[in-house]
Write a protein that holds these residues in place. Structure first.
Motif, mmCIF file in Angstrom:
data_model
loop_
_atom_site.group_PDB
_atom_site.id
_atom_site.type_symbol
_atom_site.label_atom_id
_atom_site.label_comp_id
_atom_site.label_asym_id
_atom_site.label_seq_id
_atom_site.Cartn_x
_atom_site.Cartn_y
_atom_site.Cartn_z
ATOM 1 N N MET A 1 0.821 -1.210 0.000
ATOM 2 C CA MET A 1 0.000 0.000 0.000
ATOM 3 C C MET A 1 0.856 1.263 0.000
ATOM 4 O O MET A 1 0.554 2.245 -0.681
ATOM 5 C CB MET A 1 -0.951 -0.022 1.197
ATOM 6 C CG MET A 1 -2.092 -1.026 1.011
ATOM 7 S SD MET A 1 -3.296 -1.021 2.343
ATOM 8 C CE MET A 1 -2.337 -1.827 3.612
ATOM 9 N N LEU A 2 1.953 1.246 0.748
ATOM 10 C CA LEU A 2 2.856 2.394 0.753
ATOM 11 C C LEU A 2 3.468 2.606 -0.632
ATOM 12 O O LEU A 2 3.649 3.744 -1.077
ATOM 13 C CB LEU A 2 3.952 2.197 1.806
ATOM 14 C CG LEU A 2 3.491 2.310 3.273
ATOM 15 C CD1 LEU A 2 4.605 1.858 4.209
ATOM 16 C CD2 LEU A 2 3.068 3.741 3.595
ATOM 17 N N ALA A 3 3.763 1.510 -1.327
ATOM 18 C CA ALA A 3 4.351 1.609 -2.660
ATOM 19 C C ALA A 3 3.371 2.229 -3.653
ATOM 20 O O ALA A 3 3.788 2.787 -4.677
ATOM 21 C CB ALA A 3 4.780 0.225 -3.143
ATOM 22 N N GLN A 4 2.074 2.146 -3.352
ATOM 23 C CA GLN A 4 1.064 2.738 -4.229
ATOM 24 C C GLN A 4 0.748 4.180 -3.863
ATOM 25 O O GLN A 4 -0.148 4.798 -4.452
ATOM 26 C CB GLN A 4 -0.215 1.903 -4.193
ATOM 27 C CG GLN A 4 -0.075 0.502 -4.782
ATOM 28 C CD GLN A 4 -1.415 -0.220 -4.859
ATOM 29 O OE1 GLN A 4 -2.412 0.331 -5.320
ATOM 30 N NE2 GLN A 4 -1.432 -1.463 -4.396
ATOM 31 N N GLY A 5 1.468 4.716 -2.882
ATOM 32 C CA GLY A 5 1.289 6.116 -2.523
ATOM 33 C C GLY A 5 0.158 6.378 -1.547
ATOM 34 O O GLY A 5 -0.249 7.534 -1.368
ATOM 35 N N LEU A 6 -0.352 5.324 -0.899
ATOM 36 C CA LEU A 6 -1.409 5.528 0.093
ATOM 37 C C LEU A 6 -0.811 6.049 1.392
ATOM 38 O O LEU A 6 0.395 5.985 1.625
ATOM 39 C CB LEU A 6 -2.153 4.220 0.353
ATOM 40 C CG LEU A 6 -3.317 3.895 -0.605
ATOM 41 C CD1 LEU A 6 -2.805 3.565 -1.998
ATOM 42 C CD2 LEU A 6 -4.154 2.748 -0.057
ATOM 43 N N ARG A 7 -1.676 6.576 2.236
ATOM 44 C CA ARG A 7 -1.233 7.045 3.549
ATOM 45 C C ARG A 7 -0.649 5.878 4.353
ATOM 46 O O ARG A 7 -0.959 4.710 4.095
ATOM 47 C CB ARG A 7 -2.406 7.631 4.330
ATOM 48 C CG ARG A 7 -3.020 8.887 3.730
ATOM 49 C CD ARG A 7 -4.220 9.323 4.558
ATOM 50 N NE ARG A 7 -4.896 10.478 3.977
ATOM 51 C CZ ARG A 7 -6.038 10.986 4.439
ATOM 52 N NH1 ARG A 7 -6.638 10.412 5.488
ATOM 53 N NH2 ARG A 7 -6.581 12.035 3.853
ATOM 54 N N ARG A 8 0.161 6.216 5.333
ATOM 55 C CA ARG A 8 0.703 5.183 6.208
ATOM 56 C C ARG A 8 -0.453 4.466 6.898
ATOM 57 O O ARG A 8 -1.289 5.106 7.540
ATOM 58 C CB ARG A 8 1.639 5.801 7.237
ATOM 59 C CG ARG A 8 2.536 4.787 7.927
ATOM 60 C CD ARG A 8 3.492 5.480 8.845
ATOM 61 N NE ARG A 8 4.368 4.543 9.537
ATOM 62 C CZ ARG A 8 4.991 4.802 10.670
ATOM 63 N NH1 ARG A 8 4.837 5.991 11.238
ATOM 64 N NH2 ARG A 8 5.766 3.907 11.237
ATOM 65 N N PRO A 9 -0.531 3.147 6.765
ATOM 66 C CA PRO A 9 -1.723 2.433 7.240
ATOM 67 C C PRO A 9 -1.754 2.232 8.751
ATOM 68 O O PRO A 9 -0.740 2.364 9.452
ATOM 69 C CB PRO A 9 -1.615 1.084 6.524
ATOM 70 C CG PRO A 9 -0.148 0.892 6.318
ATOM 71 C CD PRO A 9 0.421 2.264 6.078
ATOM 72 N N GLU A 10 -2.943 1.914 9.216
ATOM 73 C CA GLU A 10 -3.169 1.482 10.597
ATOM 74 C C GLU A 10 -3.336 -0.032 10.584
ATOM 75 O O GLU A 10 -3.704 -0.633 9.573
ATOM 76 C CB GLU A 10 -4.438 2.120 11.165
ATOM 77 C CG GLU A 10 -4.413 3.626 11.281
ATOM 78 C CD GLU A 10 -4.129 4.097 12.693
ATOM 79 O OE1 GLU A 10 -3.939 3.237 13.592
ATOM 80 O OE2 GLU A 10 -4.102 5.325 12.898
ATOM 81 N N CYS A 11 -3.097 -0.657 11.729
ATOM 82 C CA CYS A 11 -3.264 -2.103 11.880
ATOM 83 C C CYS A 11 -4.132 -2.357 13.108
ATOM 84 O O CYS A 11 -3.826 -1.857 14.195
ATOM 85 C CB CYS A 11 -1.904 -2.775 12.044
ATOM 86 S SG CYS A 11 -1.985 -4.544 12.401
ATOM 87 N N VAL A 12 -5.218 -3.107 12.922
ATOM 88 C CA VAL A 12 -6.116 -3.433 14.030
ATOM 89 C C VAL A 12 -6.370 -4.942 14.013
ATOM 90 O O VAL A 12 -6.876 -5.476 13.020
ATOM 91 C CB VAL A 12 -7.450 -2.664 13.924
ATOM 92 C CG1 VAL A 12 -8.363 -3.027 15.096
ATOM 93 C CG2 VAL A 12 -7.209 -1.160 13.894
ATOM 94 N N VAL A 13 -6.010 -5.623 15.103
ATOM 95 C CA VAL A 13 -6.159 -7.072 15.173
ATOM 96 C C VAL A 13 -6.870 -7.462 16.467
ATOM 97 O O VAL A 13 -6.898 -6.707 17.435
ATOM 98 C CB VAL A 13 -4.796 -7.799 15.092
ATOM 99 C CG1 VAL A 13 -4.083 -7.450 13.796
ATOM 100 C CG2 VAL A 13 -3.926 -7.464 16.291
ATOM 101 N N VAL A 14 -7.441 -8.653 16.456
ATOM 102 C CA VAL A 14 -8.105 -9.165 17.654
ATOM 103 C C VAL A 14 -7.081 -9.777 18.604
ATOM 104 O O VAL A 14 -6.983 -9.390 19.767
ATOM 105 C CB VAL A 14 -9.172 -10.213 17.291
ATOM 106 C CG1 VAL A 14 -9.900 -10.691 18.556
ATOM 107 C CG2 VAL A 14 -10.164 -9.653 16.291
ATOM 108 N N HIS A 15 -6.300 -10.728 18.108
ATOM 109 C CA HIS A 15 -5.370 -11.487 18.950
ATOM 110 C C HIS A 15 -3.930 -11.124 18.591
ATOM 111 O O HIS A 15 -3.423 -11.533 17.538
ATOM 112 C CB HIS A 15 -5.587 -12.990 18.758
ATOM 113 C CG HIS A 15 -7.003 -13.427 18.994
ATOM 114 N ND1 HIS A 15 -7.601 -13.382 20.227
ATOM 115 C CD2 HIS A 15 -7.940 -13.920 18.137
ATOM 116 C CE1 HIS A 15 -8.842 -13.838 20.131
ATOM 117 N NE2 HIS A 15 -9.074 -14.163 18.870
#
Length: 298
Positions: free
Chosen positions: A234-248
């Motif tokens: 996603m970063l290589a496509q020029g998107l904003r720095r992503p967030e990560c949300v996980v359960v475990h």
């Protein structure tokens, strides 16, 4: 008579929140290990005539199982009317078939052991890949709780213009539900796994979402490889720095450090104690306990 909530070692904070949320009493358990490594258990609370809920997330089950079973049997022998297991993370769901000749199907063995010692099992988002429900392997009543609404609400409150991203086909329905709840767009990536730590993600064009913040959502993060590969794409496509949300969050220190470099933030529920915990599950479990919630019979 009030329920009695008892924490296995390492689960005290979750048990405190659970007891407060459902108006239960917190029991006291003494544990230690003998010099040869064997486990010692002593209940300091009166369990006779009471429903007892043992809180033990099973992120490292081999280290905890003997002590957990001893506690369950002790409570039953001392007169508990029921002994339930509150396991925010349920282990041994990965090996759900014999992939190679001679392999143990550990999910079935683990289910038989827990079913023999508890009256009911409550967990959140178990990794039901090839099993349609927990009743396919557990012979006791189960309550399968779902954290997607909590994740969705956290994303809505903390992320500007989110794009919910599922890392693989298995996550499609789950990611779509999160996105739908908060009115956000959703994308699902396609993953091929080449081993425990090697994954390949098919190139997916997300260039039309450059004004959104990608939020990768997943049920389990252990090695973090899938999430890292997706973030870099996603970063290589020029998107904003992503967030990560996980359960475990089953992340070792080095895996967590790698994710923190790739993501703006790593967030998890407190199903497994971890520095990334920001989403509390105790109210979800408290409601299930108070309502006596159980999965429909198969």
């Amino acid at each position: 008579m009030q329920r009695l909530i008892i924490a296995l070692p390492g689960n005290e904070a979750f048990a405190d929140q659970l007891a407060a949320a459902c108006g239960a009493e917190r029991g006291h358990l003494e544990t230690r290990r003998f010099p040869d490594g064997e486990s010692y258990v002593r209940l300091h609370s009166d369990v006779a005539g009471r429903a007892v809920d043992l809180v033990c997330t099973l992120a490292r089950p081999d280290e905890q199982l003997a002590m957990l079973l001893f506690t369950a049997d002790c409570a039953r022998e001392l007169g508990a009317t029921e002994v339930n297991l509150v396991a925010p993370y349920l282990a041994y769901m990965r090996q759900d078939q014999r992939f190679n000749p001679g392999e143990a199907v550990s999910s079935l063995t683990f289910a038989r052991v827990l079913s023999a010692h508890f009256d009911a099992l409550l967990t959140v988002d178990p990794h039901l890949h090839r099993y349609p429900a927990l009743s396919s392997l557990y012979t006791i009543p189960t309550a399968t709780l779902h954290s997607a609404p909590l994740l969705a609400d956290w994303i809505a409150a903390n992320v500007e213009r989110p794009l919910v991203v599922g890392p693989d086909g298995e996550s499609e329905q789950w990611a779509s539900a999160i996105a739908s709840r908060i009115g956000a767009p959703c994308a699902v990536l396609r993953k091929t796994r080449h081993g425990d730590r090697e994954v390949e993600i098919e190139q997916t064009d997300l260039g039309g979402y450059r004004d959104h913040t990608p939020v990768l959502v997943d049920d389990i993060a252990s090695s973090g490889r899938t999430l890292l590969v997706a973030a870099r794409q996603m970063l290589a496509q020029g998107l904003r720095r992503p967030e990560c949300v996980v359960v475990h969050a089953l992340l070792a220190d080095e895996a967590h450090a790698a994710l923190r470099q790739a993501f703006a933030r790593v967030t998890s529920t407190d199903a497994v104690a971890h520095p990334s915990n920001r989403i509390a599950l105790a109210p979800l479990f408290a409601q299930a306990l108070l309502e006596g919630r159980r999965d429909p019979a198969a």
